[in-house]
Design a protein around this motif. Structure first.
Motif, mmCIF file in Angstrom:
data_model
loop_
_atom_site.group_PDB
_atom_site.id
_atom_site.type_symbol
_atom_site.label_atom_id
_atom_site.label_comp_id
_atom_site.label_asym_id
_atom_site.label_seq_id
_atom_site.Cartn_x
_atom_site.Cartn_y
_atom_site.Cartn_z
ATOM 1 N N TYR A 179 46.392 79.716 24.467
ATOM 2 C CA TYR A 179 45.635 79.369 23.918
ATOM 3 C C TYR A 179 45.223 80.481 22.671
ATOM 4 N N PRO A 183 46.516 77.409 19.901
ATOM 5 C CA PRO A 183 45.282 76.630 21.278
ATOM 6 C C PRO A 183 46.448 75.169 20.368
ATOM 7 N N GLU A 184 46.479 74.607 19.467
ATOM 8 C CA GLU A 184 46.928 73.457 19.550
ATOM 9 C C GLU A 184 48.548 72.703 20.496
ATOM 10 N N THR A 186 48.499 74.133 23.740
ATOM 11 C CA THR A 186 48.425 75.523 24.553
ATOM 12 C C THR A 186 47.332 73.786 24.483
ATOM 13 N N THR A 187 46.258 73.668 24.380
ATOM 14 C CA THR A 187 45.276 72.554 24.132
ATOM 15 C C THR A 187 45.359 71.347 24.894
ATOM 16 N N LEU A 190 46.599 71.808 28.784
ATOM 17 C CA LEU A 190 44.740 72.095 29.406
ATOM 18 C C LEU A 190 44.684 70.746 30.319
ATOM 19 N N LYS A 191 44.591 70.110 29.375
ATOM 20 C CA LYS A 191 44.051 68.941 30.404
ATOM 21 C C LYS A 191 45.386 68.216 31.224
ATOM 22 N N ILE A 213 37.612 83.154 20.076
ATOM 23 C CA ILE A 213 37.599 81.702 20.600
ATOM 24 C C ILE A 213 35.595 82.286 20.895
ATOM 25 N N THR A 217 33.449 76.363 20.557
ATOM 26 C CA THR A 217 35.172 76.034 21.544
ATOM 27 C C THR A 217 35.170 76.146 23.569
ATOM 28 N N TRP A 220 33.676 73.189 24.812
ATOM 29 C CA TRP A 220 34.651 72.345 25.519
ATOM 30 C C TRP A 220 35.418 73.286 26.953
ATOM 31 N N ILE A 221 35.825 74.715 26.611
ATOM 32 C CA ILE A 221 36.475 74.733 27.221
ATOM 33 C C ILE A 221 36.277 74.687 28.601
#
Length: 226
Positions: A179, A183-184, A186-187, A190-191, A213, A217, A220-221
């Motif tokens: 991440y 991040p783009e 892995t995001t 993660l969901k 981070i 963010t 949100w995580i």
């Protein structure tokens, strides 16, 4: 020769460091208390001599003696085939996270043999042995979280099912690095990942502990916690 090496390890040992290290590696009692810089120095000396005989014949009664062999394997000059054979012989000897992670970190030659090493380590991800799986996961996070492999790494981590604590912690650690670096990529993962709740939540925790981070963010995580 090997008795002299053991005597040297005893001479270099420190009781205070032994006690400290034993707290980091629960259940491992055969620790002398030799610091890593000293072990690396010894490994370099051994790798310049008859390291093949050393790997076959030297005793492995102490934590440091096992780790020292792993470091020598990382430094040895030989063919890829011989290197992989030595690694395959060593991996079953790993019985704690510290030897595992130090060994993986020593295998710098991986950078020159990325496809071959990936093919070598992937089968370990489905092993029944906890530290064989951790070996593979730590190898992934040490060398393969980069642009050419990130998608494949995320897919492989999603398939790890071993219930060992040190496997789950390694997977969580690897995901946090994924991440932070990508991040783009892995995001979305993660969901939708198929990890158990402990590993998923631990990965989120490790992400939020990163200084790279921002606070928004991190909020949100945390909302992804199960």
């Amino acid at each position: 020769m090997y008795q002299e090496l053991r005597d040297r390890l005893h001479t270099e040992s420190e009781q205070g460091y032994r006690n400290f290290h034993m707290n980091l590696v629960p259940g491992i009692e055969n620790i002398l208390g030799v610091r890593m810089p000293t072990l690396r120095k010894l490994a370099k000396e051994l790798a310049k001599n008859d390291w093949r005989s050393y790997l076959k014949e030297a005793p492995e009664d102490y934590y440091e003696e096992v780790l020292l062999k792993g470091l020598v394997i990382g430094l040895s000059k030989c063919s890829l085939e011989e290197k992989l054979n030595d690694i395959a012989d060593f991996v079953p000897k790993i019985n704690n996270w510290a030897v595992c992670d130090s060994f993986c970190n020593s295998l710098k030659f991986t950078n020159k043999h990325m496809p071959e090493m990936l093919a070598f380590i992937e089968p370990y991800l489905s092993s029944e042995e906890e530290f064989e799986v951790r070996f593979a996961v730590v190898m992934l996070l040490s060398f393969y979280i980069e642009s050419n492999h990130i998608d494949h790494v995320l897919s492989l981590l999603n398939q790890v099912k071993h219930q060992g604590y040190y496997v789950k912690m390694a997977v969580a650690w690897a995901l946090s690095i994924c991440y932070i670096k990508f991040p783009e990529k892995t995001t979305p993962w993660l969901k939708t990942n198929q990890l158990d709740d402990f590993t998923h939540n631990k990965a989120l925790q490790k992400i939020t502990e990163s200084l790279r981070i921002d606070q928004q963010t991190k909020g949100w995580i945390r909302s992804l916690k199960r």
